[in-house]
Write an enzyme that holds these catalytic residues in place. Structure first.
Site, PDB file in Angstrom:
ATOM      1  N   SER A 137       0.841  -1.603  -0.065  1.00 55.20           N
ATOM      2  CA  SER A 137      -0.118   0.438  -0.161  1.00 55.20           C
ATOM      3  C   SER A 137       0.902   1.127   0.352  1.00 55.20           C
ATOM      4  O   SER A 137       1.576   1.306   0.638  1.00 55.20           O
ATOM      5  CB  SER A 137      -1.497   0.219   1.172  1.00 55.20           C
ATOM      6  OG  SER A 137      -2.099  -0.400   1.178  1.00 55.20           O
ATOM      7  N   ALA A 177       3.135  -2.267   3.483  1.00 56.82           N
ATOM      8  CA  ALA A 177       2.480  -1.138   5.201  1.00 56.82           C
ATOM      9  C   ALA A 177       1.778  -1.899   5.887  1.00 56.82           C
ATOM     10  O   ALA A 177       1.058  -2.603   5.597  1.00 56.82           O
ATOM     11  CB  ALA A 177       1.939   0.199   4.302  1.00 56.82           C
ATOM     12  N   SER A 207      -1.484  -9.163   4.316  1.00 56.02           N
ATOM     13  CA  SER A 207      -0.737  -9.225   3.474  1.00 56.02           C
ATOM     14  C   SER A 207       0.266 -10.231   3.672  1.00 56.02           C
ATOM     15  O   SER A 207       0.885 -10.740   5.256  1.00 56.02           O
ATOM     16  CB  SER A 207      -0.402  -7.959   2.430  1.00 56.02           C
ATOM     17  OG  SER A 207       0.536  -7.115   2.887  1.00 56.02           O
TER      18      SER A 207
HETATM   19  C1  R1P Z   1      -4.847  -1.165   5.360  1.00 56.14           C
HETATM   20  O1  R1P Z   1      -4.494  -0.222   5.970  1.00 56.14           O
HETATM   21  C2  R1P Z   1      -4.188  -1.928   4.380  1.00 56.14           C
HETATM   22  O2  R1P Z   1      -2.966  -1.382   4.237  1.00 56.14           O
HETATM   23  C3  R1P Z   1      -1.578  -2.646   4.303  1.00 56.14           C
HETATM   24  C4  R1P Z   1      -2.572  -3.647   5.206  1.00 56.14           C
HETATM   25  O3  R1P Z   1      -2.609  -5.208   4.540  1.00 56.14           O
HETATM   26  C5  R1P Z   1      -4.200  -3.952   4.104  1.00 56.14           C
HETATM   27  O4  R1P Z   1      -4.477  -3.816   2.552  1.00 56.14           O
HETATM   28  O5  R1P Z   1      -1.451  -3.100   2.661  1.00 56.14           O
HETATM   29  P1  R1P Z   1      -0.155  -3.579   2.816  1.00 56.14           P
HETATM   30  O6  R1P Z   1      -0.057  -5.328   3.087  1.00 56.14           O
HETATM   31  O7  R1P Z   1      -0.712  -4.437   0.656  1.00 56.14           O
HETATM   32  O8  R1P Z   1       1.517  -2.908   2.315  1.00 56.14           O
END
Ligand code: R1P
Length: 274
Positions: free
Chosen positions: A29, A112, A211
């Site tokens: 993210s 993130a 994730s």
């Molecule tokens: C929540 O704000 C989102 O940000 C993070 C979390 O996993 C959720 O999808 O995203 P990424 O893990 O894709 O960075």
């Protein structure tokens, strides 16, 4: 595992690219900016790739970008798929299978995440030394495809110790402060409760997100070396007296983007012997 789907995606991508990638970048993210640094870029929207789902989350563009960074052929996922978007674990991890088929040997996975370790601060970068799978499921459930990897994969070093050392050395050389910690993956889409965060901390978690864990399990299964980098975008629930929002996540990643970009580029340079 739907091997036909993997092959169809691979064949389509092959018809579009000039050179096979060695390194995969999964951009979390707000961290997709790294793909803008790719030279001689060839961009393929997910909507054009047979079998690929759509990216539905803000801060995830939804395209693969091929080209080179610091002399290394890369493929970057500008946007990933999350389990909470309603996709099966198989779809969430399909791009990792496709990367393997395209020749990728190493993946840098980024995300993130909320800081659980109270000594962390928003904007910190954390190298992932290990993870805890709290998804309540596993992307390898189902018939095993021996061609990809074993039925019972070893996870005692899911994150390459060699790459972790290399990244620590780069951080030192570039004067970038990094943390080293355990990433805990939960389904979301709710952020965690303060009680859940207390539990995560007592279990040894330093950061929490929605994730990475499924992708890393599938990468490890097929013998891909993994380096994990987390951007601590906010403190997890119960640490500060304020509600959590995805806008804050994006704001923090925007704030740290220059540090993040120079760190990852320096790592790629070092991987390439520079
Ligand atoms: C929540 O704000 C989102 O940000 C993070 C979390 O996993 C959720 O999808 O995203 P990424 O893990 O894709 O960075």
């Amino acid at each position: 595992m739907d091997t036909k789907k993997i092959q169809a995606a691979k064949q389509y991508i092959h018809s579009k690219i000039m050179e096979a990638p060695d390194l995969g970048l999964i951009l979390g993210s707000g961290l997709g900016v790294l793909a803008d640094e790719i030279n001689n870029a060839i961009t393929i929207p997910y909507s054009d790739i047979p079998g690929f789902p759509k990216s539905t989350v803000a801060g995830h563009k939804g395209q693969l970008v091929f080209g080179d960074i610091e002399g290394v052929q890369v493929v970057a996922m500008q946007g990933r798929f999350h389990y909470y978007e309603g996709y099966s674990m198989e779809l969430v991890t399909l791009p990792v299978r496709v990367m393997k088929e395209l020749g990728v040997q190493t993946i840098i996975v980024t995300n993130a995440a909320g800081g659980v370790n109270t000594s962390y601060q928003p904007g910190d970068l954390m190298l992932i030394k290990d993870h805890i799978n709290f998804f309540g499921t596993n992307p390898l459930i189902g018939p095993n495809e021996e061609r990809y990897g074993p039925r019972f994969p070893d996870m005692s070093s899911a994150y390459s110790k060699k790459l972790l050392q290399l990244a620590l050395q780069v951080a030192d050389e570039e004067n970038i402060r990094v943390r080293k910690g355990v990433y805990v993956g939960m389904t979301g889409p709710t952020y965690e409760t303060p009680a859940e965060i207390k539990m995560v901390r007592s279990f040894g978690g330093d950061a929490v997100g929605m994730s990475t864990v499924p992708e890393v399990i599938v990468a490890k299964h097929s013998n891909i070396e993994v380096l994990g980098i987390t951007c601590i975008s906010n403190m997890a629930a119960g640490i500060l007296d304020q509600p959590l929002t995805h806008d804050e996540v994006i704001e923090t990643t925007e704030m740290v983007k220059l540090k993040f970009l120079s760190f990852v580029k320096a790592i790629v340079r070092k991987m390439n012997g520079g």
